[in-house]
Design a protein around this motif. Structure first.
Motif, mmCIF file in Angstrom:
data_model
loop_
_atom_site.group_PDB
_atom_site.id
_atom_site.type_symbol
_atom_site.label_atom_id
_atom_site.label_comp_id
_atom_site.label_asym_id
_atom_site.label_seq_id
_atom_site.Cartn_x
_atom_site.Cartn_y
_atom_site.Cartn_z
ATOM 1 N N ASN A 296 -0.796 131.329 -12.583
ATOM 2 C CA ASN A 296 -1.194 130.100 -11.967
ATOM 3 C C ASN A 296 -0.455 129.994 -10.481
ATOM 4 O O ASN A 296 0.546 129.661 -10.667
ATOM 5 C CB ASN A 296 -1.353 129.476 -13.594
ATOM 6 N N ARG A 297 -1.039 129.303 -10.023
ATOM 7 C CA ARG A 297 -0.757 128.574 -8.869
ATOM 8 C C ARG A 297 -1.643 127.868 -8.822
ATOM 9 O O ARG A 297 -2.626 126.979 -8.687
ATOM 10 C CB ARG A 297 -0.758 129.386 -7.998
ATOM 11 N N THR B 169 -8.548 128.954 -8.152
ATOM 12 C CA THR B 169 -9.358 129.423 -8.703
ATOM 13 C C THR B 169 -8.584 131.301 -8.775
ATOM 14 O O THR B 169 -8.470 131.984 -9.574
ATOM 15 C CB THR B 169 -9.637 130.975 -7.500
ATOM 16 N N SER B 170 -6.784 130.201 -9.314
ATOM 17 C CA SER B 170 -6.010 131.631 -10.413
ATOM 18 C C SER B 170 -6.687 131.656 -11.797
ATOM 19 O O SER B 170 -6.955 130.494 -12.257
ATOM 20 C CB SER B 170 -4.662 130.657 -9.600
ATOM 21 N N ILE B 171 -5.448 131.843 -12.174
ATOM 22 C CA ILE B 171 -5.452 132.157 -13.957
ATOM 23 C C ILE B 171 -5.019 130.399 -14.269
ATOM 24 O O ILE B 171 -4.260 129.388 -13.721
ATOM 25 C CB ILE B 171 -4.961 132.563 -14.555
ATOM 26 N N PRO B 172 -5.520 130.091 -15.237
ATOM 27 C CA PRO B 172 -5.022 128.744 -15.680
ATOM 28 C C PRO B 172 -3.652 128.070 -16.408
ATOM 29 O O PRO B 172 -2.514 126.750 -16.221
ATOM 30 C CB PRO B 172 -6.172 128.104 -16.804
ATOM 31 N N GLY C 56 -2.978 129.629 -22.887
ATOM 32 C CA GLY C 56 -2.157 128.447 -23.169
ATOM 33 C C GLY C 56 -3.030 126.964 -23.262
ATOM 34 O O GLY C 56 -2.566 126.325 -23.894
ATOM 35 N N GLN C 57 -3.855 127.245 -22.551
ATOM 36 C CA GLN C 57 -4.239 125.954 -21.142
ATOM 37 C C GLN C 57 -5.563 126.124 -20.732
ATOM 38 O O GLN C 57 -6.021 125.573 -19.059
ATOM 39 C CB GLN C 57 -3.418 125.101 -20.224
ATOM 40 N N GLY C 58 -6.039 126.958 -21.926
ATOM 41 C CA GLY C 58 -7.438 126.986 -20.922
ATOM 42 C C GLY C 58 -8.540 128.742 -20.891
ATOM 43 O O GLY C 58 -7.712 129.820 -21.291
ATOM 44 N N VAL C 59 -9.273 128.707 -20.397
ATOM 45 C CA VAL C 59 -9.965 130.456 -21.071
ATOM 46 C C VAL C 59 -10.890 129.731 -19.711
ATOM 47 O O VAL C 59 -11.600 129.698 -18.067
ATOM 48 C CB VAL C 59 -11.202 130.261 -21.770
#
Length: 337
Positions: A134-135, A140-143, A163-166
């Motif tokens: 995540n960034r 558009t990065s992983i949540p 842990g915080q989204g799909v």
């Protein structure tokens, strides 16, 4: 009193013949039975024949023993050695893995291995890793970096539960896009920003999401928004339940809901039907060839018979059998072990 023949006492020609005979590579599995000619009259000639006869039998028997020994070694010993020397190697942060604590592993249709860790998602191509984290400044990065589950649908979309989204991974752009759902309580479309325990799909492209505290969601094929499914038991309706595992088998959708046990989701009526609550908690489910369901829990492994609607076997932690009561993953090999 018998005849004693020494090799050096034979004529030079006989010595040479015996030497040549000893060099012959006889074909395997040939038994020779030589009979002395009836015209031999002298003791000397008869002794020469006996020498050659015994030499031939020794050569043939020796070759036959070696052939049998080689057959046994190749067909019995080598497979045992092969099984004992299967290549096992470890992949860690030294090889490019983002974190050594791996929570889930998934192989996509292209053959890539995806590993979800406590600190990022990793794709392994057989030689090197590509990591995704995540960034904060990149939508558009992983949540989230805590990866709970990975799944690929029939359209080759890779779904990642964090842990915080799909999020859905796009192979062409190598970007992630968020997943939205219709929230029952607020009657609004919102982005999934909660913990996703499990993701699965059917052959038609319907995707099922099991969450921790937001219940069960389904995004039907062709739709852009997932729907939250309430759990109705009697006169009570629940939306904040915890779906620990999802199994799609024989066109049926099985759910394991914390405290409610094993349930089934009817896609036509969009209703969840509780089936058996003997086991209250589970981490994973896997069907076998007989149609039974194996369930991994924090108290061992259970085998559930679908036709009887009952658990027929249990395997708790036991020395020499199950070395830990906490079972987080199940898999059958090609021999159905």
């Amino acid at each position: 009193n018998g005849i004693k023949i020494k090799r050096h006492a034979l004529p030079r020609r006989i010595n040479r013949i015996a030497s040549l005979l000893s060099r012959i590579k006889w074909p395997p599995l040939i038994f020779l039975s030589l009979h002395p000619p009836s015209l031999i009259q002298t003791r000397y000639q008869f002794g020469v024949f006996v020498y050659l006869y015994r030499s031939l039998l020794i050569l043939v028997n020796e070759f036959f023993f070696k052939a049998i020994f080689s057959f046994i070694f190749l067909h019995v010993s080598l497979p045992a050695f092969a099984n004992d020397s299967l290549p096992i190697f470890q992949l860690s942060i030294q090889n490019g893995l983002s974190n050594n604590s791996v929570r889930c592993v998934y192989q996509d249709k292209k053959g890539f291995m995806w590993l979800g860790t406590y600190d990022g998602l990793n794709r392994y191509d057989g030689s090197e890793f590509k990591s995704f984290r995540n960034r904060l400044s990149d939508s558009t990065s992983i949540p989230h970096n805590y990866i709970y589950t990975i799944h690929e649908d029939v359209f080759n979309n890779l779904w990642v539960g964090t842990g915080q989204g799909v999020a859905i991974y796009n192979n062409n752009s190598t970007k992630f896009s968020p997943v939205y759902y219709y929230d029952i309580q607020s009657a609004q479309i919102q982005k999934i920003n909660f913990n996703a325990n499990a993701i699965n799909s059917d052959e038609n492209g319907n995707v099922f999401i099991g969450s921790n505290g937001w219940g069960f969601l389904i995004r039907k094929a062709g739709e852009r928004t997932a729907t939250q499914i309430p759990l109705k038991v009697g006169t009570q309706t629940y939306t904040g339940y915890n779906v620990k595992a999802i199994l799609v088998s024989n066109k049926k959708i099985w759910l394991f809901i914390l405290d409610w046990g094993l349930c089934q989701f009817d896609l036509n009526t969009e209703k969840i039907v509780p089936l058996n609550d003997m086991v209250k908690n589970a981490n994973c489910m896997l069907p076998d060839k007989d149609g039974d369901i194996w369930i991994g829990t924090d108290k061992g492994v259970y085998k559930y018979n679908c036709s009887l609607n009952k658990y027929i076997e249990s395997y708790p932690e036991m020395p020499g059998k199950l070395n830990s009561s906490q079972v987080t993953s199940l898999c059958f090999d090609h021999q159905d072990n």
